[in-house]
Scaffold this motif. Structure first.
Motif, short mmCIF file in Angstrom:
data_model
loop_
_atom_site.label_atom_id
_atom_site.label_comp_id
_atom_site.label_asym_id
_atom_site.label_seq_id
_atom_site.Cartn_x
_atom_site.Cartn_y
_atom_site.Cartn_z
N ILE A 167 0.85 -1.19 0.00
CA ILE A 167 0.00 0.00 0.00
C ILE A 167 0.88 1.24 0.00
CG2 ILE A 167 -1.93 1.17 1.13
CD1 ILE A 167 -2.39 -1.77 0.09
N THR A 168 0.57 2.16 -0.90
CA THR A 168 1.36 3.37 -1.03
C THR A 168 0.44 4.55 -1.31
OG1 THR A 168 3.20 4.37 -2.24
CG2 THR A 168 1.74 2.93 -3.48
N ASP A 169 1.02 5.75 -1.44
CA ASP A 169 0.19 6.94 -1.70
C ASP A 169 -0.04 7.17 -3.19
OD1 ASP A 169 2.76 7.64 -2.30
OD2 ASP A 169 2.88 9.34 -0.94
N MET A 170 0.48 6.29 -4.04
CA MET A 170 0.26 6.37 -5.48
C MET A 170 -0.69 5.25 -5.91
SD MET A 170 2.11 8.84 -6.89
CE MET A 170 2.38 8.33 -8.59
N ASP A 171 -1.55 5.54 -6.89
CA ASP A 171 -2.48 4.51 -7.35
C ASP A 171 -1.85 3.65 -8.44
OD1 ASP A 171 -2.49 6.60 -9.18
OD2 ASP A 171 -4.60 6.32 -9.73
N GLY A 172 -0.66 3.15 -8.13
CA GLY A 172 0.00 2.23 -9.04
C GLY A 172 1.21 2.83 -9.74
N LEU A 173 1.75 2.07 -10.68
CA LEU A 173 2.93 2.47 -11.44
C LEU A 173 2.52 3.22 -12.69
CD1 LEU A 173 6.03 2.23 -11.99
CD2 LEU A 173 5.52 0.10 -13.19
N ALA A 184 1.67 11.12 -18.30
CA ALA A 184 2.01 9.82 -17.70
C ALA A 184 0.77 8.93 -17.65
CB ALA A 184 2.57 10.01 -16.30
N VAL A 185 0.95 7.66 -17.98
CA VAL A 185 -0.15 6.70 -18.05
C VAL A 185 0.03 5.63 -16.99
CG1 VAL A 185 -1.34 5.00 -19.50
CG2 VAL A 185 -0.43 7.11 -20.52
N ARG A 186 -1.04 5.31 -16.28
CA ARG A 186 -0.96 4.26 -15.27
C ARG A 186 -0.94 2.89 -15.94
NH1 ARG A 186 -4.36 1.12 -12.08
NH2 ARG A 186 -6.24 2.05 -12.99
N ILE A 187 -0.10 2.00 -15.43
CA ILE A 187 0.02 0.64 -15.96
C ILE A 187 -0.81 -0.29 -15.08
CG2 ILE A 187 1.63 -1.23 -16.47
CD1 ILE A 187 3.82 0.93 -16.70
N GLY A 188 -1.77 -0.98 -15.69
CA GLY A 188 -2.68 -1.82 -14.91
C GLY A 188 -2.10 -3.16 -14.51
N GLN A 189 -1.30 -3.76 -15.40
CA GLN A 189 -0.74 -5.09 -15.11
C GLN A 189 0.64 -5.22 -15.72
OE1 GLN A 189 -3.32 -8.64 -15.32
NE2 GLN A 189 -1.79 -9.58 -16.67
N GLN A 246 -9.38 -8.70 -4.69
CA GLN A 246 -10.23 -9.28 -5.74
C GLN A 246 -9.76 -8.95 -7.15
OE1 GLN A 246 -14.11 -7.72 -4.76
NE2 GLN A 246 -13.98 -8.52 -2.66
N GLY A 247 -8.69 -8.13 -7.25
CA GLY A 247 -8.19 -7.75 -8.58
C GLY A 247 -8.80 -6.49 -9.13
N GLU A 248 -9.50 -5.74 -8.28
CA GLU A 248 -10.19 -4.52 -8.73
C GLU A 248 -9.67 -3.29 -7.99
OE1 GLU A 248 -14.33 -5.26 -8.15
OE2 GLU A 248 -14.28 -7.19 -9.18
N THR A 252 -1.46 -1.22 -9.55
CA THR A 252 -0.86 -2.07 -10.58
C THR A 252 -0.68 -3.48 -10.05
OG1 THR A 252 0.34 -0.17 -11.50
CG2 THR A 252 1.13 -2.37 -12.10
N TYR A 253 -1.02 -4.47 -10.87
CA TYR A 253 -0.87 -5.88 -10.50
C TYR A 253 0.33 -6.48 -11.23
CZ TYR A 253 -5.43 -5.73 -8.23
OH TYR A 253 -6.47 -5.44 -7.38
N PHE A 254 1.11 -7.25 -10.48
CA PHE A 254 2.29 -7.92 -11.02
C PHE A 254 2.05 -9.42 -10.94
CE2 PHE A 254 3.41 -3.78 -9.51
CZ PHE A 254 4.37 -3.30 -10.39
#
Length: 368
Positions: A167-173, A184-189, A246-248, A252-254
């Motif tokens: 858990i971090t203060d950014m909503d992903g990579l 900048a574009v967020r990477i989902g997976q 749940q994956g939602e 970002t998911y690795f």
């Protein structure tokens, strides 16, 4: 619902105010989220930062200290405050917690690692959430974890978790810093944490914590190499943690197709300090990477550093890219003398206990 084992890592910036010191409302929020996961039937472990941040204001420091002895004093005060806050917050949901303090050396020792695992298993069996932190008061600077990101990955591998949530203060990579770059574009997976992915990471995001996205990506690489999928992202509202499971989630998911790593290989790959470098040819690289073979002198092109039998060395290909790490069976001078030679020629020239430069049982591949 399928019960899974989940490791959740929460950093200092998620638990403290901007000035430092614990924000008890934030602690209560995360305790509620974690308790809900447990009540849904999951086994939950918490890896937390925050001891130094919680303690330095109580001691009287104007800002987060930088000297090691000041950090250790802050942690000594702050760890008690942190656990008190967690105890009170989880008690409101009827959940019991336990404190476990670990250092890197606990993972490098098979006995100590096993003892830590058995303690954690017993706690989980009785419905108690282990709260794990680095033992800051005894850790030395060169062996410290970075904001506990690496610690969370090693714990996830140790307990064979099904998920690691950082858990971090950014909503992903993102492909850049969204605070500075509107494109900048967020990477989902992410399926492969290569150099391009690592290059997207920036520095530390706050003055309270010590970790940035780079350390979280390194942690994700350790966890996924050990067979544990990872989520890096935000948890800001009720139910967000369950959505992340749940994956939602907002992050970002690795993914990973690897199997869990034994403690010894975790140490070789991620905790040891290499004493030298061995360069191998393309054939040896392929044999190590996909053939499950040991490294023989015939595949060695060169060696550098000062290593001895039993030391960990890094292995690179002709272009200098890391292939992996392993425990070497040769002195540096010995390997230089027989590099590229057949097994028969090696045995004629030098005397070694094992002909393999690195045996496959003491090797871990780090390239992808």
């Amino acid at each position: 619902m399928l019960m899974i084992r989940i490791v959740v890592k929460i950093g200092s910036s998620s638990l403290t105010s901007a000035e430092g010191g614990l924000n008890r409302d934030k602690v209560r929020f995360f305790a509620d989220e974690l308790a809900r996961l447990q009540q849904a039937g999951h086994q939950v472990l918490l890896v937390t930062s925050g001891a130094v941040a919680a303690g330095f204001t109580t001691i009287g420091y104007a800002k987060r200290p930088k000297l090691l002895h000041e950090k250790q004093a802050s942690a000594a005060v702050g760890q008690a405050l942190l656990m008190q806050a967690y105890n009170e917050a989880f008690a409101a949901s009827g959940v019991s917690v336990a404190q476990i303090l670990l250092t890197r050396t606990d993972f490098s020792s098979r006995v100590r690692g096993h003892n830590a695992l058995m303690t954690i298993e017993e706690l989980l069996e009785h419905g108690i959430i282990p709260i794990i932190n680095e033992n800051d008061t005894v850790s030395v600077a060169e062996l410290k974890f970075s904001e506990n990101d690496t610690l969370s990955a090693l714990v996830a591998n140790l307990v064979k978790a099904q998920k690691l949530l950082i858990i971090t203060d950014m909503d992903g990579l993102y492909t850049g810093d969204p605070r500075k770059n509107p494109d900048a574009v967020r990477i989902g997976q992410v399926e492969h944490i290569g150099q391009e992915i690592l290059d997207y990471a920036g520095g530390a995001g706050s003055s309270v914590g010590t970790g940035g996205m780079r350390s979280k990506l390194e942690a994700a690489r350790i966890a996924t190499r050990g067979g544990v999928p990872v989520f890096i992202g935000q948890v800001t509202g009720p139910g967000d943690l369950a959505l992340a499971v749940q994956g939602e989630g907002k992050g970002t998911y690795f993914t990973t197709s690897m199997n869990n790593l034994p403690i010894k290989k975790q140490w070789v790959g991620f905790l040891s300090v290499p004493h030298g470098t061995i360069t191998v040819d393309a054939g040896a690289e392929k044999a190590l990477f996909s053939g499950g073979k040991s490294l023989l002198p015939a595949g060695v092109i060169g060696a550098s550093g000062e290593f001895h039998p039993g030391d960990v060395v890094e292995v690179v290909n002709p272009s200098g890219s890391i292939v992996g790490r392993g425990v070497v069976n040769y002195e540096t001078w010995q390997l230089k003398a027989v590099a590229g030679l057949s097994t028969d020629e090696v045995q004629k020239r030098i005397e070694v206990q094992r002909i393999e430069v690195i045996h496959r049982d003491e090797w871990i591949t780090l390239s992808n």
